[in-house]
Motif scaffolding. Structure first.
Motif, PDB file in Angstrom:
ATOM      1  N   VAL A   1     -16.729   5.751 -76.099  1.00  0.00           N
ATOM      2  CA  VAL A   1     -17.458   6.067 -77.333  1.00  0.00           C
ATOM      3  C   VAL A   1     -18.738   5.253 -77.436  1.00  0.00           C
ATOM      4  N   MET A   2     -18.706   4.015 -76.989  1.00  0.00           N
ATOM      5  CA  MET A   2     -19.844   3.123 -77.153  1.00  0.00           C
ATOM      6  C   MET A   2     -20.786   3.116 -75.958  1.00  0.00           C
ATOM      7  N   ARG A   3     -20.526   3.969 -74.976  1.00  0.00           N
ATOM      8  CA  ARG A   3     -21.359   3.985 -73.776  1.00  0.00           C
ATOM      9  C   ARG A   3     -22.847   4.189 -74.082  1.00  0.00           C
ATOM     10  N   PRO A   4     -23.217   5.099 -74.995  1.00  0.00           N
ATOM     11  CA  PRO A   4     -24.652   5.251 -75.296  1.00  0.00           C
ATOM     12  C   PRO A   4     -25.276   3.986 -75.865  1.00  0.00           C
ATOM     13  N   LEU A   5     -24.545   3.260 -76.714  1.00  0.00           N
ATOM     14  CA  LEU A   5     -25.075   2.012 -77.251  1.00  0.00           C
ATOM     15  C   LEU A   5     -25.175   0.948 -76.170  1.00  0.00           C
ATOM     16  N   GLU A   6     -24.239   0.960 -75.238  1.00  0.00           N
ATOM     17  CA  GLU A   6     -24.270  -0.006 -74.135  1.00  0.00           C
ATOM     18  C   GLU A   6     -25.545   0.148 -73.323  1.00  0.00           C
ATOM     19  N   ALA A   7     -26.018   1.398 -73.207  1.00  0.00           N
ATOM     20  CA  ALA A   7     -27.197   1.663 -72.389  1.00  0.00           C
ATOM     21  C   ALA A   7     -28.444   0.987 -72.946  1.00  0.00           C
ATOM     22  N   GLN A   8     -28.425   0.655 -74.240  1.00  0.00           N
ATOM     23  CA  GLN A   8     -29.584   0.012 -74.856  1.00  0.00           C
ATOM     24  C   GLN A   8     -29.747  -1.439 -74.436  1.00  0.00           C
ATOM     25  N   GLY A   9     -28.655  -2.048 -73.983  1.00  0.00           N
ATOM     26  CA  GLY A   9     -28.722  -3.457 -73.636  1.00  0.00           C
ATOM     27  C   GLY A   9     -28.460  -4.334 -74.844  1.00  0.00           C
ATOM     28  N   PRO A  10     -28.183  -5.611 -74.640  1.00  0.00           N
ATOM     29  CA  PRO A  10     -27.775  -6.518 -75.709  1.00  0.00           C
ATOM     30  C   PRO A  10     -28.890  -7.004 -76.612  1.00  0.00           C
ATOM     31  N   GLY A  11     -30.175  -6.794 -76.247  1.00  0.00           N
ATOM     32  CA  GLY A  11     -31.285  -7.237 -77.089  1.00  0.00           C
ATOM     33  C   GLY A  11     -31.482  -8.739 -76.996  1.00  0.00           C
ATOM     34  N   ALA A  12     -31.986  -9.350 -78.100  1.00  0.00           N
ATOM     35  CA  ALA A  12     -32.248 -10.787 -78.114  1.00  0.00           C
ATOM     36  C   ALA A  12     -30.932 -11.573 -78.061  1.00  0.00           C
ATOM     37  N   PHE A  13     -31.008 -12.762 -77.481  1.00  0.00           N
ATOM     38  CA  PHE A  13     -29.834 -13.636 -77.346  1.00  0.00           C
ATOM     39  C   PHE A  13     -28.629 -12.867 -76.785  1.00  0.00           C
ATOM     40  N   PRO A  14     -28.756 -12.302 -75.601  1.00  0.00           N
ATOM     41  CA  PRO A  14     -27.725 -11.402 -75.080  1.00  0.00           C
ATOM     42  C   PRO A  14     -26.355 -12.048 -74.955  1.00  0.00           C
ATOM     43  N   GLY A  15     -26.296 -13.300 -74.495  1.00  0.00           N
ATOM     44  CA  GLY A  15     -24.993 -13.944 -74.337  1.00  0.00           C
ATOM     45  C   GLY A  15     -24.277 -14.119 -75.665  1.00  0.00           C
ATOM     46  N   PHE A  16     -25.005 -14.608 -76.667  1.00  0.00           N
ATOM     47  CA  PHE A  16     -24.409 -14.817 -77.992  1.00  0.00           C
ATOM     48  C   PHE A  16     -23.982 -13.483 -78.602  1.00  0.00           C
ATOM     49  N   ALA A  17     -24.876 -12.484 -78.540  1.00  0.00           N
ATOM     50  CA  ALA A  17     -24.558 -11.175 -79.121  1.00  0.00           C
ATOM     51  C   ALA A  17     -23.342 -10.556 -78.439  1.00  0.00           C
ATOM     52  N   ARG A  18     -23.257 -10.693 -77.117  1.00  0.00           N
ATOM     53  CA  ARG A  18     -22.129 -10.122 -76.385  1.00  0.00           C
ATOM     54  C   ARG A  18     -20.817 -10.800 -76.801  1.00  0.00           C
ATOM     55  N   SER A  19     -20.855 -12.116 -77.010  1.00  0.00           N
ATOM     56  CA  SER A  19     -19.651 -12.821 -77.438  1.00  0.00           C
ATOM     57  C   SER A  19     -19.212 -12.381 -78.830  1.00  0.00           C
ATOM     58  N   VAL A  20     -20.171 -12.231 -79.742  1.00  0.00           N
ATOM     59  CA  VAL A  20     -19.838 -11.792 -81.102  1.00  0.00           C
ATOM     60  C   VAL A  20     -19.249 -10.382 -81.084  1.00  0.00           C
ATOM     61  N   ASN A  21     -19.913  -9.480 -80.355  1.00  0.00           N
ATOM     62  CA  ASN A  21     -19.412  -8.104 -80.275  1.00  0.00           C
ATOM     63  C   ASN A  21     -18.028  -8.050 -79.631  1.00  0.00           C
ATOM     64  N   THR A  22     -17.854  -8.835 -78.576  1.00  0.00           N
ATOM     65  CA  THR A  22     -16.571  -8.868 -77.884  1.00  0.00           C
ATOM     66  C   THR A  22     -15.473  -9.402 -78.803  1.00  0.00           C
ATOM     67  N   GLY A  23     -15.778 -10.472 -79.533  1.00  0.00           N
ATOM     68  CA  GLY A  23     -14.797 -11.037 -80.454  1.00  0.00           C
ATOM     69  C   GLY A  23     -14.428 -10.077 -81.556  1.00  0.00           C
ATOM     70  N   THR A  24     -15.418  -9.360 -82.086  1.00  0.00           N
ATOM     71  CA  THR A  24     -15.158  -8.391 -83.154  1.00  0.00           C
ATOM     72  C   THR A  24     -14.238  -7.279 -82.674  1.00  0.00           C
ATOM     73  N   MET A  25     -14.526  -6.744 -81.503  1.00  0.00           N
ATOM     74  CA  MET A  25     -13.692  -5.675 -80.965  1.00  0.00           C
ATOM     75  C   MET A  25     -12.282  -6.187 -80.655  1.00  0.00           C
ATOM     76  N   ALA A  26     -12.187  -7.413 -80.158  1.00  0.00           N
ATOM     77  CA  ALA A  26     -10.877  -7.964 -79.821  1.00  0.00           C
ATOM     78  C   ALA A  26     -10.012  -8.145 -81.067  1.00  0.00           C
ATOM     79  N   VAL A  27     -10.599  -8.657 -82.142  1.00  0.00           N
ATOM     80  CA  VAL A  27      -9.850  -8.830 -83.389  1.00  0.00           C
ATOM     81  C   VAL A  27      -9.388  -7.472 -83.917  1.00  0.00           C
ATOM     82  N   THR A  28     -10.288  -6.488 -83.855  1.00  0.00           N
ATOM     83  CA  THR A  28      -9.954  -5.140 -84.328  1.00  0.00           C
ATOM     84  C   THR A  28      -8.786  -4.551 -83.549  1.00  0.00           C
ATOM     85  N   LEU A  29      -8.874  -4.578 -82.224  1.00  0.00           N
ATOM     86  CA  LEU A  29      -7.822  -3.986 -81.397  1.00  0.00           C
ATOM     87  C   LEU A  29      -6.520  -4.778 -81.487  1.00  0.00           C
ATOM     88  N   GLY A  30      -6.622  -6.099 -81.624  1.00  0.00           N
ATOM     89  CA  GLY A  30      -5.419  -6.906 -81.765  1.00  0.00           C
ATOM     90  C   GLY A  30      -4.669  -6.568 -83.045  1.00  0.00           C
TER      91      GLY A  30
END
Length: 320
Positions: free
Chosen positions: A93-122
């Motif tokens: 579902v999120m593949r089109p958004l993934e294609a945009q890239g993480p934008g500014a501060f990619p490492g931090f943004a990726r960690s926040v997004n990853t944590g949010t999805m993990a909490v949701t799925l957990g």
């Protein structure tokens, strides 16, 4: 639970080579928030699942008048198996958004997004009982739909509700197989849902909100949930009033933190879909019959509008 496992996985996401979400870390972190649950089935329980699914198929075929096949994949899962299956869904579902890239501060943004999805799925993995997965946005048309039963959750909730486990398991099977009946009756439905999902995501990529796409998606899902409720009530081969009352109470219950999570994750909207959709189809059947209600799946134009969901007579005059 293994919270340290979750923290390590989210932290490691910052070093992933690309993407706005590190999906491998999502799966790892989500599994750290919940125990997998026991998945050792006796032969009697294994046979019980098979019998429940087949009875649901036969009963729903008779009640609906629709010939449909069971999904190619019917799985009894642990919570961790469910997480893996749904990580794949969210990734698609999120593949089109993934294609945009993480934008500014990619490492931090990726960690926040990853944590949010993990909490949701957990959280979902600890609460989902069963799932019919039409595998929307799958790459190949040959993909089979999936039917999942989260066995440790079904057993736990049966105890919490003080209901017989085999009977409760059978009830869940009827509900999920009812969705298979809907998609069997409406081969156009996956494409319809995919188009609205993609339209909404494309708009978000452009920095705007496509309210029409999300409104149409909400109405369609209200019809899907409401018709499934109607159909399973007519097909289930036992009394169900007590199960219905206890499940309705569970949907709105839980401790304060659980209720907060449900609100943040849209469980209130999901409950409203069940109730509003069921009220609509019950009214159609009361005024006409089940065959009239089933006209909703003949073509996309027969879906009720948002206004018609609250005025079933208006839908009857238009469609029937």
């Amino acid at each position: 639970m293994d919270i340290q496992r979750s923290i390590r996985a989210v932290a490691d996401a910052a070093d992933a080579p690309s993407g706005i979400v590190d999906w491998a870390s999502v799966a790892e972190a989500a599994k750290g928030t919940c125990e997998p649950g026991a998945l050792r089935l006796s032969e009697a329980e294994r046979a019980g699942f098979r019998d429940d699914v087949r009875a649901a198929r036969d009963g729903l075929r008779e009640a609906s008048g629709v010939e449909f096949d069971l999904p190619g994949s019917v799985e009894v899962q642990s919570r961790h198996h469910w997480i893996d299956a749904n990580v794949d869904t969210f990734r698609r579902v999120m593949r089109p958004l993934e294609a945009q890239g993480p934008g500014a501060f990619p490492g931090f943004a990726r960690s926040v997004n990853t944590g949010t999805m993990a909490v949701t799925l957990g959280f979902l993995a600890r609460n989902v009982l069963g799932q019919y997965d039409p595998l929307l946005l799958a790459d190949a048309e040959s993909h089979e739909h999936g039917l999942y039963f989260v066995r440790p959750n079904i057993r736990r909730v049966a105890v919490e509700l003080n209901v017989d486990y085999p009977r409760f398991r059978r009830w869940i099977a009827f509900h999920e197989v009812a969705h298979a009946a809907e998609f069997g009756a409406a081969p156009w439905l996956p494409g319809y849902l995919e188009a609205r999902t993609e339209g909404g995501i494309d708009a978000l990529m452009e920095g705007r909100l496509d309210r029409d796409a999300f409104a149409e998606l909400n109405v369609a899902m209200t019809a899907v949930e409401g018709y499934a409720e109607l159909l399973m009530d007519r097909a289930f081969d036992d009394e169900y009033a007590d199960l219905r009352a206890k499940l309705d109470a569970r949907r709105g219950g839980g401790d304060p933190l659980t209720r907060l999570f449900k609100r943040l994750l849209g469980f209130g909207m999901k409950r409203r879909q069940y109730e509003r959709g069921a009220d609509f189809f019950e009214a159609v059947v009361d005024r006409r019959d089940l065959a009239t209600a089933s006209l909703v799946w003949e073509e996309a134009a027969n879906l009720p509008t948002d206004e018609e969901l609250d005025d079933p007579g208006r839908w009857i005059r238009r469609v029937a």
